[in-house]
Design an enzyme around this catalytic site. Structure first.
Site, PDB file in Angstrom:
ATOM      1  N   GLU A   1      -5.817  -5.632  10.506  1.00 24.43           N
ATOM      2  CA  GLU A   1      -4.806  -4.602  10.744  1.00 24.43           C
ATOM      3  C   GLU A   1      -5.127  -3.854  12.031  1.00 24.43           C
ATOM      4  O   GLU A   1      -5.948  -2.923  12.032  1.00 24.43           O
ATOM      5  CB  GLU A   1      -4.798  -3.592   9.596  1.00 24.43           C
ATOM      6  CG  GLU A   1      -4.480  -4.185   8.248  1.00 24.43           C
ATOM      7  CD  GLU A   1      -3.850  -3.135   7.344  1.00 24.43           C
ATOM      8  OE1 GLU A   1      -2.687  -3.294   6.997  1.00 24.43           O
ATOM      9  OE2 GLU A   1      -4.526  -2.136   7.032  1.00 24.43           O
TER      10      GLU A   1
ATOM     11  N   LYS B   1       0.044   4.244  -0.254  1.00 23.68           N
ATOM     12  CA  LYS B   1      -0.666   5.397   0.331  1.00 23.68           C
ATOM     13  C   LYS B   1      -0.516   6.625  -0.579  1.00 23.68           C
ATOM     14  O   LYS B   1      -0.386   6.475  -1.786  1.00 23.68           O
ATOM     15  CB  LYS B   1      -0.172   5.659   1.757  1.00 23.68           C
ATOM     16  CG  LYS B   1      -0.161   4.375   2.602  1.00 23.68           C
ATOM     17  CD  LYS B   1      -0.091   4.634   4.065  1.00 23.68           C
ATOM     18  CE  LYS B   1       0.057   3.303   4.787  1.00 23.68           C
ATOM     19  NZ  LYS B   1      -0.210   3.376   6.193  1.00 23.68           N
TER      20      LYS B   1
ATOM     21  N   HIS C   1      -9.855   0.781   4.841  1.00 29.14           N
ATOM     22  CA  HIS C   1      -8.557   0.931   5.517  1.00 29.14           C
ATOM     23  C   HIS C   1      -8.751   1.856   6.720  1.00 29.14           C
ATOM     24  O   HIS C   1      -9.546   2.794   6.666  1.00 29.14           O
ATOM     25  CB  HIS C   1      -7.538   1.518   4.531  1.00 29.14           C
ATOM     26  CG  HIS C   1      -6.141   1.502   5.077  1.00 29.14           C
ATOM     27  ND1 HIS C   1      -5.707   2.459   5.958  1.00 29.14           N
ATOM     28  CD2 HIS C   1      -5.100   0.656   4.880  1.00 29.14           C
ATOM     29  CE1 HIS C   1      -4.447   2.192   6.288  1.00 29.14           C
ATOM     30  NE2 HIS C   1      -4.054   1.100   5.639  1.00 29.14           N
TER      31      HIS C   1
ATOM     32  N   GLU D   1      -7.170   4.282   7.799  1.00 31.62           N
ATOM     33  CA  GLU D   1      -7.005   5.721   7.501  1.00 31.62           C
ATOM     34  C   GLU D   1      -8.276   6.277   6.851  1.00 31.62           C
ATOM     35  O   GLU D   1      -8.635   7.429   7.062  1.00 31.62           O
ATOM     36  CB  GLU D   1      -5.758   5.928   6.622  1.00 31.62           C
ATOM     37  CG  GLU D   1      -4.486   5.737   7.446  1.00 31.62           C
ATOM     38  CD  GLU D   1      -3.275   5.244   6.681  1.00 31.62           C
ATOM     39  OE1 GLU D   1      -3.238   5.362   5.446  1.00 31.62           O
ATOM     40  OE2 GLU D   1      -2.347   4.717   7.342  1.00 31.62           O
TER      41      GLU D   1
ATOM     42  N   SER E   1       2.928  -2.462  10.453  1.00 23.66           N
ATOM     43  CA  SER E   1       4.381  -2.354  10.666  1.00 23.66           C
ATOM     44  C   SER E   1       5.152  -3.623  10.289  1.00 23.66           C
ATOM     45  O   SER E   1       6.122  -3.984  10.957  1.00 23.66           O
ATOM     46  CB  SER E   1       4.688  -1.949  12.113  1.00 23.66           C
ATOM     47  OG  SER E   1       4.181  -0.650  12.369  1.00 23.66           O
TER      48      SER E   1
ATOM     49  N   ASN F   1       0.868  -1.187   0.000  1.00 25.71           N
ATOM     50  CA  ASN F   1       0.000   0.000   0.000  1.00 25.71           C
ATOM     51  C   ASN F   1       0.904   1.236   0.000  1.00 25.71           C
ATOM     52  O   ASN F   1       1.516   1.559   1.015  1.00 25.71           O
ATOM     53  CB  ASN F   1      -0.894  -0.030   1.251  1.00 25.71           C
ATOM     54  CG  ASN F   1      -1.739   1.222   1.391  1.00 25.71           C
ATOM     55  OD1 ASN F   1      -1.840   2.028   0.467  1.00 25.71           O
ATOM     56  ND2 ASN F   1      -2.347   1.390   2.557  1.00 25.71           N
TER      57      ASN F   1
ATOM     58  N   GLY G   1       1.779   1.846  10.846  1.00 28.23           N
ATOM     59  CA  GLY G   1       2.662   3.001  10.678  1.00 28.23           C
ATOM     60  C   GLY G   1       3.306   3.465  11.977  1.00 28.23           C
ATOM     61  O   GLY G   1       3.879   4.547  12.040  1.00 28.23           O
TER      62      GLY G   1
HETATM   63  C1  PEP Z   1      -1.127  -0.204   5.957  1.00 27.00           C
HETATM   64  O1  PEP Z   1      -1.093   0.886   5.439  1.00 27.00           O
HETATM   65  O2  PEP Z   1      -2.080  -0.955   5.738  1.00 27.00           O
HETATM   66  C2  PEP Z   1      -0.034  -0.616   6.837  1.00 27.00           C
HETATM   67  C3  PEP Z   1      -0.100  -1.800   7.396  1.00 27.00           C
HETATM   68  O3  PEP Z   1       0.993   0.293   7.025  1.00 27.00           O
HETATM   69  P1  PEP Z   1       2.410  -0.010   7.761  1.00 27.00           P
HETATM   70  O4  PEP Z   1       2.951  -1.288   7.176  1.00 27.00           O
HETATM   71  O5  PEP Z   1       3.254   1.168   7.438  1.00 27.00           O
HETATM   72  O6  PEP Z   1       2.119  -0.169   9.216  1.00 27.00           O
END
Ligand code: PEP
Length: 266
Positions: A167, A12, A95, A97, A213, A10, A173
């Site tokens: 997630e 972003k 997601h 976000e 992460s 992703n 993040g």
């Molecule tokens: C994500 O954006 O779905 C995500 C898991 O980000 P990160 O790996 O940076 O935590």
């Protein structure tokens, strides 16, 4: 039959058109093609069309990060999933976000899941608890609510098209890592709820990913968790060395699993 593992990047809201094209070129040199892994890239919507012309479709599939659930109409500034047909094969839905920054609700999420399916695009439904919910011991409840809410419009014929990404918001993040136990527990809850809603076959067929992460050094911890079918990666997906290394780890795990199954049969 063994399920293919999914590794999703992703990107972003990063990389402009030129940078995305260069980055895709770098990835295409580093990421190996394996029959047992699907590698999916989710660049920004703005770059999707040009990347879809550049990408080797044998090597990578594309995913949208977001879309609007109506197919067309007076919705200034939006992109519909029907406009993305022929460009992406997958689309992220819900997601954290989108939920937290843009106020998406389970009602929006379920409309988007249905819109993706209607347009022959596989939705990747993202669910997960935030840190307060976790601290109050509500994680299971939140995961269940988001799953039931997100899948409310899905029929039992269509459930196998849906991918679920667990997630935990507190791990996205942040560099905070969920433990293998945390992930195992949540994935078990998700599968058992899918069993209740759609039956045993759906529960074993649906692919459930972990995200939060994930990087090259911890990827195998999550790939090793029972019943985890792949990874959704944010930050580390913008590093070609790490991302291609994670794909190799996923492939290695698949080989190990195949060997184990063969040994069991002998
Ligand atoms: C994500 O954006 O779905 C995500 C898991 O980000 P990160 O790996 O940076 O935590």
């Amino acid at each position: 039959m063994m399920k293919k593992k999914l590794v999703i990047g992703n990107w972003k809201m990063n990389l402009n058109m030129h940078e995305s094209s260069i980055f895709l070129h770098n990835l295409s040199e580093k990421v190996k093609v394996h029959r047992d892994i699907d590698v999916i890239l989710a660049p920004s919507t703005f770059t999707l069309q040009s990347l879809s012309l550049q990408v080797n479709h044998h090597q990578f599939k594309l995913a949208a990060q977001n879309f609007y659930w109506r197919d067309q109409g007076a919705f200034t500034g939006e992109v519909s999933v029907s406009q993305l047909r022929g460009i992406v094969q997958y689309a992220l839905v819900g997601h954290s976000e989108r939920r937290n920054i843009f106020g998406e609700t389970d009602k929006d999420v379920r409309a988007k899941v249905a819109a993706a399916i209607r347009n022959n695009i596989r939705p990747i439904l993202c669910i997960g608890e935030n840190s307060d919910e976790r601290n109050y011991g509500e994680a299971n409840l939140v995961i269940s609510d988001q799953l039931i809410g997100g899948l409310a419009n899905v029929s039992s014929e269509d459930i196998e098209k849906v991918v679920i990404a667990y997630e935990p918001v507190w791990a996205i993040g942040t560099g905070e890592h969920a433990s293998a136990e945390d992930v195992k527990r949540s994935v078990r809850i998700i599968r058992s709820l899918i069993r209740t809603l759609f039956g045993q076959e759906a529960a074993s067929d649906v692919r459930i990913l972990y995200g939060g992460s994930v990087n090259l050094s911890n990827a195998d911890v999550y790939l090793n968790v029972d019943n985890v079918d792949g990874l959704l990666i944010g930050g580390a997906s913008l590093d070609a060395y790490q991302f291609s290394g994670i794909v190799e780890k996923a492939h290695f795990m698949q080989l190990e699993e195949t060997k184990r199954r063969i040994d069991e049969r002998l």
